[in-house]
Write an enzyme that holds these catalytic residues in place. Structure first.
Site, PDB file in Angstrom:
ATOM      1  CB  VAL A 142      -0.963   0.056   1.217  1.00  0.00           C
ATOM      2  CG1 VAL A 142      -2.007  -1.038   1.125  1.00  0.00           C
ATOM      3  CG2 VAL A 142      -0.169  -0.052   2.524  1.00  0.00           C
ATOM      4  CD  GLU A 143      -0.832   5.507   2.528  1.00  0.00           C
ATOM      5  OE1 GLU A 143       0.002   6.393   2.718  1.00  0.00           O
ATOM      6  OE2 GLU A 143      -1.827   5.332   3.242  1.00  0.00           O
ATOM      7  N   GLY A 144       2.195   3.037  -2.316  1.00  0.00           N
ATOM      8  CA  GLY A 144       3.447   2.899  -3.052  1.00  0.00           C
ATOM      9  C   GLY A 144       4.085   1.574  -2.697  1.00  0.00           C
TER      10      GLY A 144
END
Lengths: 418, 259
Positions: A390-392
């Protein structure tokens, strides 16, 4: 085992005490059964909101806690150590508040932030699409600017039904939004969506994206049934659909075309939240493995007395402590107003890889029991995995770090190489 | 309606608790001090009554300097101010002396209602509420599981073995509460910050008009003459079921006079 923390103020100490109290009493007992049942703990978020934990890094003037990231992130870590779905939820909510807090007008902040930071409204962050994940700049959700002012229909008495709009109020031009967002944490459960959509034409690239704040009740917004995930079943992740959704001009955050820059700035901070979550999960796994290694006896001794496990535990503890210091170092840079994006990427990368390794090792320390669903080790291992994504993804983090290194090398390179 | 909540700091039940061998009183350095659990219910009830009827909630604590932590915690739940009765002369006071001293401290305050937990987790005498009401000459409504105030009338449900009694009195009165009365709230971060600025008045025995010849270890009516730690728990009895497990279990229960 309570982590010994160095905190900058006595109020931060009180805040962490409050957090631990709530985490131990309200989160820890519910994590296993609610994950098993896939039940989203909305009431826990309401409690966190009442307790002031949903707006910690934002200004007190708008209902926030005025806390530095160094402190806010340790709160997230403590929550995630008891229940990742809640720790991550707080991080995602805080991320969703970032655009309004950092780029909103005074009027938008005064209007929106009190409910967002006070916990009445839970947020979701809508950037990814099915074909625009790591390459978020390629997103296709369209926010079509409406042409000019649209006069409201002047309904005659004969045609006016009960639902007719009040006559004579001109509607300012806004946007019509159509598209679908994927992998949305709190999708279908959130009260507002922070949305990134294309206001420029096709091929307008990153400069054609704008940011919007939309109440979940806006007509045309719907969520698919939650994804069936490997872990974090208590936290709904869903596709959120926007079908000809009307967004008023005031719902746009920042300038037209500024959206992608806002999204990336939000993610720089959001990644620190993920790093803190990862350290919480790693700490929980370490605590569990350590306790087991003292209680379980084989060959007449606690298994933790054998060097094979003692060294494993030593590595787990060292990596977890290092990951904590790395996110705190990045947070202190942020708090001091210095650039921190590269350090945030490093912290996210290292902390989440650490969480994966430490939780896997914890299962190993617990042996057969660790592989059963009767103990939390296997759940922590399943939860750790998502943090590398997640988030990159951690591949994107390496890309961010690598590019920064190359940039730095170029600027320091003199004619003689130095 | 102005309410005074009596809050006692007790050793955390989650930690090891000891008496000091010097004078058989509580060894306060041996464990962390926390708010007596039932007093949290008393604070919550006072806050609920304030939300309904207005007025102020004042915390009154008798105890040594370190009780300040518990006072701050009580204030961070939402109480308005606090009075800390602190004096070396009070050290070692028993339940009756404590009730006397608290009654004198209450004499310096204006109140319509006194609320306290029905017992403490350390001494567990459970008589301070009743004794205090006697010293003050006020009605005592003890073991309240529900409180309603209507004008000058106060009515409680008094928890009993068979259910509850409904007991009514006129304000001012003393109410002790049991844990089924409510669910104490968590402090909020904002209230924690505000609590640091709320007034805490220190009161000495002299300030309260307490006759020091009547309080303290040397003048106590009761004396702790000896103490011993609880014996370690004996190993349980294991019954292996070889077709007669039920009979053996029944025999065991009969032997222990459970059936």
């Amino acid at each position: 085992m309570a982590v010994e923390r160095t905190l900058p103020t006595s109020e931060a100490q009180d805040l962490l005490d409050l957090t631990r109290g709530i985490a131990d009493k309200e989160l820890a007992p519910r994590a296993a059964p609610d994950e098993e049942a896939g039940a989203f703990p909305r009431d826990v978020f309401a409690l966190l909101g009442r307790s002031g934990l949903l707006g910690l890094p934002y200004p007190a003037a708008y209902g926030g806690g005025d806390q530095p990231y160094e402190v806010y992130l340790q709160v997230v870590e403590e929550l995630a150590a008891r229940w990742l779905a809640v720790g991550l939820g707080v991080s995602v909510h805080t991320l969703s508040c970032f655009p309004v807090a950092a780029y909103g007008t005074d009027a938008q902040r005064a209007d929106l932030l009190p409910d967002m930071l006070g916990g009445a409204q839970l947020g979701a962050y809508c950037l990814s699409e099915s074909h625009a994940g790591s390459d978020a700049g390629a997103l296709a959700t369209r926010a079509e600017p409406e042409p000019g002012a649209v006069p409201a229909p002047r309904a005659g008495a004969a045609e006016a039904g009960p639902d007719a709009e009040p006559a004579g109020v001109p509607e300012a031009p806004g946007y019509r939004i159509t598209g679908a967002k994927s992998w949305i944490t709190h999708g279908g459960a959130a009260d507002f969506y922070t949305l990134f959509a294309r206001t420029g034409g096709p091929g307008s690239g990153r400069e054609g994206i704008s940011c919007f704040h939309l109440p979940a009740a806006t007509p045309g917004i719907s969520a698919d049934p939650p994804e069936r995930k490997m872990g974090m079943s208590a936290s709904p992740t869903a596709v959120v659909r926007f079908e000809d959704v009307r967004a008023a001009l005031e719902s746009r955050i920042g300038a037209e075309g500024q959206g992608f820059a806002i999204a990336l700035a939000a993610l720089d901070s959001g990644r620190l939240g993920i790093a803190a979550c990862a350290v919480g999960v790693a700490q929980a796994a370490l605590d569990l493995a350590l306790a087991h290694s003292r209680e379980r006896h084989q060959f007449g001794r606690p298994i933790g007395d054998f060097q094979g496990l003692s060294f494993l535990l030593a590595d787990m503890a060292t990596q977890t402590a290092a990951a904590r210091e790395l996110y705190l170092a990045a947070a202190r840079r942020r708090d001091a107003g210095r650039p921190f994006a590269t350090q945030a990427a490093m912290a996210k990368l290292f902390a989440t890889d650490t969480a994966m390794r430490v939780t896997t090792d914890a299962v190993q320390v617990l042996g057969g029991a660790g592989y059963t669903r009767d103990l939390p080790a296997e759940r922590l291992m399943r939860e750790a995995k998502v943090l590398q994504i997640v988030e990159g993804t951690n591949q994107i983090q390496r890309m961010v770090i690598g590019r920064a290194l190359a940039r730095e090398a170029r600027t320091t390179e003199g004619p003689a190489g130095r | 309606m102005n309410i005074v909540v009596l809050v006692k700091q007790v050793p955390d039940t989650a930690t090891e608790r000891k008496l000091s061998s010097d004078d058989n009183t509580l060894d306060r350095a041996a464990s962390d001090g926390v708010i007596n659990e039932l007093d949290e219910y008393a604070i919550e009830e006072a806050l609920l009554l304030k939300e309904k009827h207005g007025g102020e909630v004042t915390i009154l604590t008798m105890g040594p300097d370190q009780a300040t932590d518990s006072i701050r915690k009580a204030l961070s739940m939402g109480a308005d101010k606090a009075v800390h009765l602190v004096d070396d002369a009070l050290h070692g006071s028993d339940a009756l002396q404590t009730a006397y001293a608290l009654s004198k401290a209450l004499g310096t305050l204006e109140f319509d209602l006194v609320v306290l937990g029905s017992e403490s987790t350390d001494a567990r005498t459970g008589i301070v509420g009743a004794a205090l009401a006697e010293y003050l000459g006020l009605p005592q409504l003890t073991l309240a599981g529900k409180v309603d105030v209507d004008g000058q009338a106060i009515r409680i449900q008094r928890a009993t073995d068979y259910g509850h009694d409904v007991v009514e009195a006129q304000l001012p009165a003393v109410v002790s509460v049991v844990e089924k009365i409510n669910e104490p709230r968590y402090p909020s971060f904002k209230l924690i910050m505000q609590a640091k600025k709320k007034p805490v008045a220190k009161l000495s025995a002299a300030d309260a008009g307490i006759d020091t010849a009547l309080v303290g270890l040397g003048n106590a009516a009761t004396e702790t003459v000896d103490f011993a730690p609880a014996p370690p728990r004996a190993a349980g009895t294991v019954i292996k079921d070889e077709g007669d497990g039920g009979v053996k279990a029944a025999d065991f229960l009969a032997e222990k006079k459970f059936v």
